[in-house]
Scaffold this active site. Sequence first.
Site, short mmCIF file in Angstrom:
data_model
loop_
_atom_site.label_atom_id
_atom_site.label_comp_id
_atom_site.label_asym_id
_atom_site.label_seq_id
_atom_site.Cartn_x
_atom_site.Cartn_y
_atom_site.Cartn_z
N ASP A 5 28.42 23.22 46.31
CA ASP A 5 28.27 23.27 45.01
C ASP A 5 26.94 23.05 44.40
O ASP A 5 26.56 23.22 43.10
CB ASP A 5 28.96 22.00 44.34
CG ASP A 5 30.66 22.31 44.45
OD1 ASP A 5 31.05 23.48 44.35
OD2 ASP A 5 31.54 21.25 44.62
N LYS A 45 34.33 14.67 40.55
CA LYS A 45 35.41 15.47 40.39
C LYS A 45 36.46 15.51 41.42
O LYS A 45 37.68 15.22 41.24
CB LYS A 45 34.78 16.92 40.10
CG LYS A 45 35.56 17.74 39.45
CD LYS A 45 35.18 18.93 38.58
CE LYS A 45 34.54 19.96 39.19
NZ LYS A 45 35.63 20.98 39.69
N ARG A 61 41.17 33.98 41.73
CA ARG A 61 40.58 33.12 42.72
C ARG A 61 41.63 33.07 43.85
O ARG A 61 42.74 32.89 43.64
CB ARG A 61 40.10 31.53 42.42
CG ARG A 61 39.04 31.60 41.60
CD ARG A 61 38.61 30.26 40.92
NE ARG A 61 37.96 29.48 42.10
CZ ARG A 61 37.64 28.29 41.74
NH1 ARG A 61 37.73 27.88 40.59
NH2 ARG A 61 36.93 27.69 42.94
N ARG A 102 28.98 33.11 42.26
CA ARG A 102 27.82 32.24 41.95
C ARG A 102 26.53 32.93 42.40
O ARG A 102 25.58 32.58 41.68
CB ARG A 102 27.98 30.77 42.24
CG ARG A 102 28.94 30.00 41.41
CD ARG A 102 28.80 28.48 41.65
NE ARG A 102 29.68 27.85 40.81
CZ ARG A 102 30.46 27.07 41.07
NH1 ARG A 102 30.43 26.11 42.34
NH2 ARG A 102 31.12 26.58 40.16
N GLY A 146 40.38 25.23 40.26
CA GLY A 146 41.00 25.62 41.50
C GLY A 146 41.48 24.38 42.42
O GLY A 146 42.40 24.65 43.13
#
EC number: 2.5.1.19
Length: 437
Positions: free
Chosen positions: A324, A25, A128, A355, A99
Amino acid sequence: MSASASRDLKTGGCLQGRVKVPGDKSISHRSLLFGAIAEGTTTIEGLLPAEDPISTAACLRAMGVGITPIEAGKIVTVEGVGLDGLQEPQHILDCGNSGTTMRLMLGLLAGRAGRHFVLDGDASLRRRPMRRVGQPLASMGADVRGRDNGNLAPLAVQGTTLRGTIVGTPVASAQVKSAILLAALTADGPTTVIEPSQSRDHSERMLRAFGANLEVGGEMGRHISVKPGATLHGQTVVVPGDISSAAFWLVAGALVPGSDLTIENVGLNPTRTGILEVLDQMGANIEIVHPRDVAGEPVGDLRVKHGPLKPFQFGEEIMPRLVDEVPILSVAACFCDGESRISGASELRVKETDRLAVMARQLKAMGAEIEEHEDGMTIRGGRPLRGTALDSETDHRVAMSMAIAALMASGPSTLARSEAAAVSYPTFWDDLARLHS
């Protein structure tokens, strides 16, 4: 299946076979952005055909950049408009849920003197924090305004002439660093970014390949300097598989009895391989097969087999290299006998969701013993998890993490809002069904 229907999650069985995860990504976003401001054509092979890079492409098209449709298996071409060729858009630039798109756009657009831009996104993106990018850009003379004193979208960017300077970033964030590097390309003199610790370095590698005058120095590559004035030239970019998507299969293969998986063509950039270090600490059976270099990025195939896992601990020093992967590692911890500890992870509270809170909530619903801290969690593993009704809470990494947890639970589970996985891994559910036997 309707978009919001609950998905039945499989339990038991094992995972066998080979899988190719979607393109990285981070590299996908950057190849579109750098291709847009280069002279000539950039071709991108393996670009992630998911919502976030599609948002980046849509914003660039709105400013006059020609980009072919982003579809699975198709090569994408970007017709660059040059460093100063971006047009003032007629509409608000919609960053969707991304983001990365919003933060990198702030850097890209801040130095477009005399042009005005407005960036917005969905409800999650509007929550965010953006000041971490806006503040360092302001030290270069940028004019970024928004809600909460420039911290929250919608954000208005009035392009100005930026001055080269030395910028310290408040957090080790590749998004913040990359935004400043993009801004530095149009500044009136050299700019140096100094990070508290090294974050992923895809931007530095790729900008150099496109022809930017960029040097990396200082301890651990934390000082990055850009001299403006160089012309960027279109390149051929090959996007490796995303290690953050491979992480789900690495953990699943290590956890689920009888499993033997090979994940092909995974990017192994050393600023991203924290997950491999933690799995090694846990005693996971992982082998790097056929390591190679593709378009300036290290790549390899990863083979993982089931085996016993030990509890782990990690903190702030490794966090930029596995931020992540914390959700799926919290799942792994539930199946290690003993106590695992994650700290230095407060950044996860301002992702698509909080998260840390979401993973603690969902795993506790399955019977896990988890204590949440401000910057992480303590997980007492070894208790059996039971199947139950789960919810991704709209977060792609949570959706995929809970699918792996459910494989190891006693009894069936369901997952609400499972479609969130498509943000980074559109074929995840198909791949899971194929590998599961």
